[in-house]
Write a protein that holds these residues in place. Structure first.
Motif, PDB file in Angstrom:
ATOM      1  N   HIS A  75       1.409   4.403  11.157  1.00 38.00           N
ATOM      2  CA  HIS A  75       0.985   2.428  11.476  1.00 38.00           C
ATOM      3  C   HIS A  75       0.768   1.947  10.535  1.00 38.00           C
ATOM      4  O   HIS A  75       1.047   0.323  10.052  1.00 38.00           O
ATOM      5  N   ARG A  76       0.688   2.530   9.176  1.00 30.53           N
ATOM      6  CA  ARG A  76      -0.610   1.668   7.975  1.00 30.53           C
ATOM      7  C   ARG A  76      -0.136   2.046   6.748  1.00 30.53           C
ATOM      8  O   ARG A  76       0.013   4.098   7.145  1.00 30.53           O
ATOM      9  N   VAL A  77      -0.287   2.064   5.231  1.00 28.77           N
ATOM     10  CA  VAL A  77       0.383   2.652   4.551  1.00 28.77           C
ATOM     11  C   VAL A  77      -1.342   1.636   3.189  1.00 28.77           C
ATOM     12  O   VAL A  77      -1.345   0.505   3.159  1.00 28.77           O
ATOM     13  N   GLU A  78      -1.810   2.393   2.178  1.00 21.79           N
ATOM     14  CA  GLU A  78      -3.132   2.294   1.967  1.00 21.79           C
ATOM     15  C   GLU A  78      -3.508   3.237   0.634  1.00 21.79           C
ATOM     16  O   GLU A  78      -2.314   4.470   0.451  1.00 21.79           O
ATOM     17  N   LEU A  79      -4.092   2.733  -0.256  1.00 23.65           N
ATOM     18  CA  LEU A  79      -4.032   2.993  -1.614  1.00 23.65           C
ATOM     19  C   LEU A  79      -5.337   3.733  -1.660  1.00 23.65           C
ATOM     20  O   LEU A  79      -5.850   3.504  -0.747  1.00 23.65           O
ATOM     21  N   THR A  80      -5.128   4.943  -1.829  1.00 27.00           N
ATOM     22  CA  THR A  80      -6.707   5.853  -2.728  1.00 27.00           C
ATOM     23  C   THR A  80      -7.164   5.582  -3.604  1.00 27.00           C
ATOM     24  O   THR A  80      -6.430   4.340  -4.246  1.00 27.00           O
ATOM     25  N   ALA A  81      -8.043   5.786  -4.117  1.00 28.67           N
ATOM     26  CA  ALA A  81      -8.568   5.039  -5.222  1.00 28.67           C
ATOM     27  C   ALA A  81      -8.257   5.937  -6.111  1.00 28.67           C
ATOM     28  O   ALA A  81      -8.199   4.828  -7.142  1.00 28.67           O
ATOM     29  N   ALA A  82      -7.955   7.073  -5.703  1.00 25.00           N
ATOM     30  CA  ALA A  82      -6.623   7.236  -7.716  1.00 25.00           C
ATOM     31  C   ALA A  82      -5.682   5.841  -7.853  1.00 25.00           C
ATOM     32  O   ALA A  82      -4.603   6.445  -7.882  1.00 25.00           O
ATOM     33  N   GLY A  83      -4.653   5.992  -6.597  1.00 24.68           N
ATOM     34  CA  GLY A  83      -4.187   4.762  -5.957  1.00 24.68           C
ATOM     35  C   GLY A  83      -3.942   3.338  -7.036  1.00 24.68           C
ATOM     36  O   GLY A  83      -3.341   3.381  -7.871  1.00 24.68           O
TER      37      GLY A  83
END
Length: 282
Positions: A55-63
């Protein structure tokens, strides 16, 4: 480990869109190939950059950290590429930036008389990229209007000129021959011309870049602004009235060059610009 700039560009495309398919379309590559490149980058960095599900794509903290670092990294690489390309063209070309209303013809002619083998190109810059255009190599030097906040520039002051208030034709102050700085400052809606967004008032219109855009807001009664006199003369229109403003400091024009990249041609043009600069006007 060296970062692969191609993979970094792919990462930025996905990070800005948070959508692999749209990023792949913009990059003109297949989505599976883009996904493989992102996974390869994550393996090289030994960390996940995105949280992915159906459903989604999100950045991690590292991203998020990589995205903050990647943008200036890619900008620096692009600037280096442009500068190398310009150097490969030899000493036969000079690109000069200028702001609205600033006339560069006299300096170009004076420089050309001393350097007939050099082609001078002129390119308009706006307030929000006048310094960046010099620093990233899009122009060799530029006529800029102060203040310029970016470091890394060598500035040569040239001249000052009066500033004019731009008002809608039906404004109560439009019938005056001259305004004071206090009268102008008392207006509640002022469209700022500088790039200092921290100085913006609560009612300031956002994302206004060009003189044409500012005057559209003025003509519609959305606010007032000040223009240097040369720009006011250039942008006359029946629904905008220009009036002198006493007590305002003059608009200052300077020539900006990269402090870290000396150039004999840029120095020669700067000398021509100083010789041909108009006298300070009242």
């Amino acid at each position: 480990m060296d970062l692969d700039l191609r993979k970094v560009r792919y990462f930025v495309a996905v990070a800005e869109r948070l959508h692999f398919s749209r990023a792949a379309e913009d990059l003109l590559i297949a989505q599976p190939a883009l996904s493989r490149q992102i996974r390869a980058l994550e393996r090289e960095l030994r960390t996940e950059l995105f949280v992915r599900d159906s459903h989604r794509v999100e950045l991690t903290a590292a991203g998020r950290r990589l995205l903050d670092d990647a943008r200036p990294l890619l900008a620096a690489a692009d600037a280096a590429r442009r500068r190398v390309g310009r150097a490969a063209e030899g000493e036969g070309r000079l690109v000069v930036g200028f702001r609205s209303g600033i006339r560069v013809t006299d300096a170009v002619r004076a420089f050309g008389a001393d350097h007939p083998g050099v082609t001078v190109e002129v390119r308009r810059v706006e307030w929000d990229d006048q310094a960046e255009a010099v620093l990233d190599g899009r122009v060799d030097l530029a006529y800029v209007r102060l203040p310029v906040l970016e470091s890394g520039l060598a500035l040569t002051p040239l001249y000052g000129e009066p500033r004019m208030a731009a008002l809608p034709a039906g404004h109560p102050l439009a019938g005056r021959e001259r305004l004071t700085a206090a009268e102008f400052a008392a207006q509640t809606e002022i469209l700022h011309l500088c790039g200092n967004t921290e100085a913006a008032g609560p009612g300031e219109v956002s994302a206004v870049r060009t003189v044409e855009e500012k005057l559209e807001y003025v003509a519609a009664g959305r606010g007032l602004t000040c223009l240097p006199r040369s720009a006011a003369l250039l942008y006359r229109r029946p629904d905008v009235v220009y009036r002198p403003v006493t007590g305002l400091p003059p608009d200052q024009v300077a020539l900006a060059r990269p402090a870290a990249r000396p150039s004999p041609l840029a120095d020669a043009f700067a000398a021509a610009a100083r010789r041909t600069a108009p006298a300070a006007a009242d």
